[in-house]
Design a protein around this motif. Structure first.
Motif, mmCIF file in Angstrom:
data_model
loop_
_atom_site.group_PDB
_atom_site.id
_atom_site.type_symbol
_atom_site.label_atom_id
_atom_site.label_comp_id
_atom_site.label_asym_id
_atom_site.label_seq_id
_atom_site.Cartn_x
_atom_site.Cartn_y
_atom_site.Cartn_z
ATOM 1 N N ILE A 67 0.843 -1.134 -0.050
ATOM 2 C CA ILE A 67 -0.079 -0.028 -0.034
ATOM 3 C C ILE A 67 0.887 1.435 0.044
ATOM 4 N N ASP A 68 0.820 2.065 -0.953
ATOM 5 C CA ASP A 68 1.507 3.169 -1.084
ATOM 6 C C ASP A 68 0.379 4.233 -0.868
ATOM 7 N N VAL A 69 0.867 5.154 -0.041
ATOM 8 C CA VAL A 69 -0.166 6.165 0.805
ATOM 9 C C VAL A 69 0.336 7.635 0.304
ATOM 10 N N TYR A 70 -0.359 8.461 -0.110
ATOM 11 C CA TYR A 70 -0.257 9.641 -0.699
ATOM 12 C C TYR A 70 -1.098 10.714 -0.006
ATOM 13 N N PRO A 71 -1.007 11.028 1.162
ATOM 14 C CA PRO A 71 -1.853 11.932 1.950
ATOM 15 C C PRO A 71 -2.408 13.137 0.984
ATOM 16 N N PRO A 72 -3.471 13.640 1.583
ATOM 17 C CA PRO A 72 -4.053 14.735 0.785
ATOM 18 C C PRO A 72 -3.572 16.092 1.428
ATOM 19 N N ASP A 73 -2.827 16.027 2.510
ATOM 20 C CA ASP A 73 -2.357 17.217 3.015
ATOM 21 C C ASP A 73 -0.920 16.782 3.971
ATOM 22 N N ARG A 74 -0.250 17.821 4.567
ATOM 23 C CA ARG A 74 0.704 17.713 5.231
ATOM 24 C C ARG A 74 0.296 17.228 6.975
ATOM 25 N N ARG A 75 -0.793 17.286 7.125
ATOM 26 C CA ARG A 75 -1.268 17.028 8.518
ATOM 27 C C ARG A 75 -0.434 15.483 9.066
ATOM 28 N N ARG A 76 -0.352 15.744 10.260
ATOM 29 C CA ARG A 76 0.426 14.311 10.985
ATOM 30 C C ARG A 76 -0.793 13.285 10.975
ATOM 31 N N ARG A 77 -0.308 12.124 10.612
ATOM 32 C CA ARG A 77 -1.307 11.158 10.654
ATOM 33 C C ARG A 77 -0.716 9.798 10.920
ATOM 34 N N ASP A 78 -1.456 8.906 11.442
ATOM 35 C CA ASP A 78 -0.924 7.435 11.663
ATOM 36 C C ASP A 78 -1.079 6.685 10.406
ATOM 37 N N ILE A 79 0.034 6.105 10.159
ATOM 38 C CA ILE A 79 -0.030 5.492 8.619
ATOM 39 C C ILE A 79 -0.866 4.390 8.644
ATOM 40 N N ASP A 80 -1.003 3.643 9.980
ATOM 41 C CA ASP A 80 -1.842 2.350 10.092
ATOM 42 C C ASP A 80 -3.099 2.534 10.115
ATOM 43 N N ASN A 81 -3.830 3.646 10.437
ATOM 44 C CA ASN A 81 -5.151 4.193 9.988
ATOM 45 C C ASN A 81 -5.802 4.208 8.688
ATOM 46 N N VAL A 82 -4.900 3.912 7.780
ATOM 47 C CA VAL A 82 -5.237 3.787 6.264
ATOM 48 C C VAL A 82 -5.715 2.252 6.018
ATOM 49 N N VAL A 83 -4.945 1.325 6.535
ATOM 50 C CA VAL A 83 -4.751 -0.188 6.237
ATOM 51 C C VAL A 83 -6.145 -0.764 6.549
ATOM 52 N N LYS A 84 -6.887 -0.548 7.616
ATOM 53 C CA LYS A 84 -8.037 -1.054 7.953
ATOM 54 C C LYS A 84 -9.084 -1.050 6.759
ATOM 55 N N ALA A 85 -9.350 0.262 6.657
ATOM 56 C CA ALA A 85 -10.310 0.904 5.343
ATOM 57 C C ALA A 85 -9.999 0.088 4.035
#
Length: 124
Positions: A67-85
């Motif tokens: 999974i390559d994650v390209y966030p919509p903005d520079r806010r801090r995010r936990d990368i694992d929050n994307v995986v479940k969805a």
């Protein structure tokens, strides 16, 4: 979109985070509106891909998911929050039968893209 007998690659929209994935309504836990909309967008993408390429999912086989994650903005995010969805959406559209098929999982955060994007590659 790319597909071979042993691999599927698909670009998905930015998913809701795990924190916004479920809601409690009248004592029941249900998918949030954002989660249902995300799954519908993935279903629409996969329907087109399957129709054009004739590719079925990975039934009863162990898979590797990148999974390559390209966030919509520079806010801090936990990368694992994307995986479940993302994994739940892959199950929802029958690309994989169950999360338990995932033998190896690799998640990498990249530069921001307006609106965000997730690129998923599944291999046997």
């Amino acid at each position: 979109m790319e597909s071979t007998k042993q691999a599927v690659s698909i670009d998905l929209p930015w998913p809701p985070t795990a924190n916004r994935y479920w809601r409690r309504v009248n004592g029941r836990t249900i998918l949030s509106r954002a989660a249902r909309q995300f799954r519908k967008r993935v279903r629409d993408l996969w329907f087109v891909k399957k129709y054009v390429l004739g590719k079925d999912g990975f039934a009863d086989t162990e898979v590797r998911v990148e999974i390559d994650v390209y966030p919509p903005d520079r806010r801090r995010r936990d990368i694992d929050n994307v995986v479940k969805a993302v994994l739940d959406a892959l199950v929802d559209v029958n690309i994989i039968d169950d999360d338990s098929q995932v033998k190896e999982l690799r998640v990498v955060r990249h530069e921001c893209i307006p609106g965000g994007q997730v690129r998923v590659r599944i291999t046997e």
